[in-house]
Write an enzyme that holds these catalytic residues in place. Structure first.
Site, short mmCIF file in Angstrom:
data_model
loop_
_atom_site.label_atom_id
_atom_site.label_comp_id
_atom_site.label_asym_id
_atom_site.label_seq_id
_atom_site.Cartn_x
_atom_site.Cartn_y
_atom_site.Cartn_z
N SER A 154 3.39 -1.97 10.40
CA SER A 154 4.69 -2.09 10.63
C SER A 154 5.32 -3.54 10.67
CB SER A 154 5.14 -1.52 12.02
OG SER A 154 4.89 -0.22 12.33
N GLU A 174 -5.70 -5.16 10.56
CA GLU A 174 -4.56 -4.02 10.83
C GLU A 174 -4.77 -3.32 12.15
OE1 GLU A 174 -2.76 -2.81 6.76
OE2 GLU A 174 -4.17 -1.56 7.07
N GLY A 190 2.38 2.34 10.76
CA GLY A 190 3.34 3.66 10.60
C GLY A 190 4.02 4.12 11.95
N GLU A 193 -6.90 4.77 7.60
CA GLU A 193 -6.84 6.46 7.29
C GLU A 193 -8.04 6.76 6.65
OE1 GLU A 193 -3.03 5.55 5.31
OE2 GLU A 193 -2.09 4.92 7.30
N GLY A 250 2.68 -1.13 4.15
CA GLY A 250 3.07 0.43 3.90
C GLY A 250 4.17 0.62 3.70
N GLY A 251 4.81 1.47 4.65
CA GLY A 251 6.08 2.13 4.65
C GLY A 251 7.09 1.26 3.91
N HIS A 289 -9.40 1.03 4.83
CA HIS A 289 -8.10 1.22 5.53
C HIS A 289 -8.53 2.32 6.62
CE1 HIS A 289 -4.36 2.73 6.42
NE2 HIS A 289 -3.76 1.37 5.83
N ASN A 339 0.84 -1.25 0.00
CA ASN A 339 0.18 -0.08 -0.09
C ASN A 339 0.96 1.07 -0.17
OD1 ASN A 339 -1.99 1.97 0.51
ND2 ASN A 339 -2.44 1.34 2.62
N TRP A 340 1.09 2.00 -1.36
CA TRP A 340 2.11 2.92 -1.35
C TRP A 340 1.40 4.04 -0.35
CZ3 TRP A 340 4.32 3.23 -7.20
CH2 TRP A 340 4.70 1.98 -7.18
N LYS A 341 0.29 4.20 -0.36
CA LYS A 341 -0.56 5.44 0.25
C LYS A 341 -0.24 6.56 -0.86
CE LYS A 341 -0.34 3.48 4.46
NZ LYS A 341 -0.22 3.35 6.04
P1 PGA Z 1 2.91 0.54 7.66
O1 PGA Z 1 1.32 0.35 7.01
O2 PGA Z 1 3.32 -0.98 6.97
O3 PGA Z 1 3.60 1.75 7.17
O4 PGA Z 1 2.68 0.34 9.13
C1 PGA Z 1 0.30 -0.64 6.84
C2 PGA Z 1 -0.89 -0.26 6.24
O5 PGA Z 1 -1.30 1.01 6.50
O6 PGA Z 1 -1.64 -0.85 5.53
#
Ligand code: PGA
Length: 251
Positions: free
Chosen positions: A214, A168, A174, A98, A235-236, A96, A9-11
């Site tokens: 994470s 999640e 994050g 967010e 994500g990251g 998600h 997930n590049w966001k």
């Molecule tokens: P993260 O994000 O790996 O940066 O914690 C995961 C996600 O939000 O899908």
């Protein structure tokens, strides 16, 4: 059969050139014969066509990060499931944390998004997970149950077989804090049990349940070795080709 999946997930990250660079590195290094899982990239929607072009020539698969609940029309800024379908998108993340937090997305809205995606043959990756206060109060099981019940348990058996679940915990996204492998296994097994109760054992056994929060090249192996963890939503760590490829190799 239950699929192993690692989805990035590049966001809201990467310029066009950076996206091209990352996709090139991923496509070049994915060897069809050695892949231990499906590898999915979920770039910002403006790069979906680019990602689809790479997917045509490699083992990569492509996912959106969001889709509208509406079919088409006057919804400025939105992207429909039919548009995603027309760009050969395979998966789409919905719900998600967010999106839930910053854009007020509710489980009822997500139920409509799941319907829209399935109508267009796109596999929803439905995210669920508790915030830290809910974990501290030990109501995380109830929270996740409610999200699943209202978001995707209205689907028919046939439809549900095309859904991927991503657990999640919001406190792990994050933050560098990861659910321990035991914590992940506990709630993944609980989620699989809910699917079995709602549908049946066979469907539950075949449902892919990803862990997110994470997850990185250092902890993926232990997390993915848990019986009910079928991969990750990353994500990251999906923004760097080396790291993401290592995660995809962690089964
Ligand atoms: P993260 O994000 O790996 O940066 O914690 C995961 C996600 O939000 O899908």
């Amino acid at each position: 059969m239950r699929k192993k999946i690692v989805a990035g997930n590049w966001k809201m990250n990467k310029t066009f050139e950076e996206a091209e660079e990352l996709l090139t590195a991923l496509a070049e290094n994915l060897d069809d014969n050695k892949m231990k899982c499906e590898v999915v990239v979920c770039p910002p929607s403006v790069y979906l066509e680019l990602a689809s072009d790479f997917a045509d020539e490699s083992a990569l698969q492509v996912g959106g990060q969001n889709a509208s609940n509406h079919e088409s029309g006057a919804y400025t800024g939105e992207i429909s499931a039919s548009m995603l379908e027309s760009m050969d998108v395979d998966y789409c993340i919905i719900g998600h944390s967010e999106r839930r937090k910053y854009y007020g997305e509710t489980d009822n809205l997500l139920a409509e998004k799941a319907n829209a995606l399935l109508d267009h043959d796109i596999l929803p990756i439905f995210c669920c997970g508790e915030v830290i206060e809910e974990r501290e109060k030990e109501i995380h099981f109830e929270v996740v149950k409610k999200q699943l019940t209202n978001g995707i348990f209205h689907l028919s058996e046939d439809e549900f077989q095309n859904v991927v679940i991503a657990y999640e915990p919001v406190w792990a996204i994050g933050t560098g804090l990861t659910a321990s492998p035991d914590q992940a296994q506990e709630i993944h097994a609980f989620i699989r049990g809910l699917v079995a109760d709602k549908y049946n054992n066979e469907i539950a056994e075949n449902t892919s349940i990803l862990y997110g929060g994470s997850c990185n090249a250092g902890n993926a192996k232990e997390l993915f070795s848990q019986a009910d963890v079928d991969g990750g939503l990353i994500g990251g760590a999906s923004l760097k080709a080396d790291e993401f490829l290592k995660i995809a190799d962690s089964f």
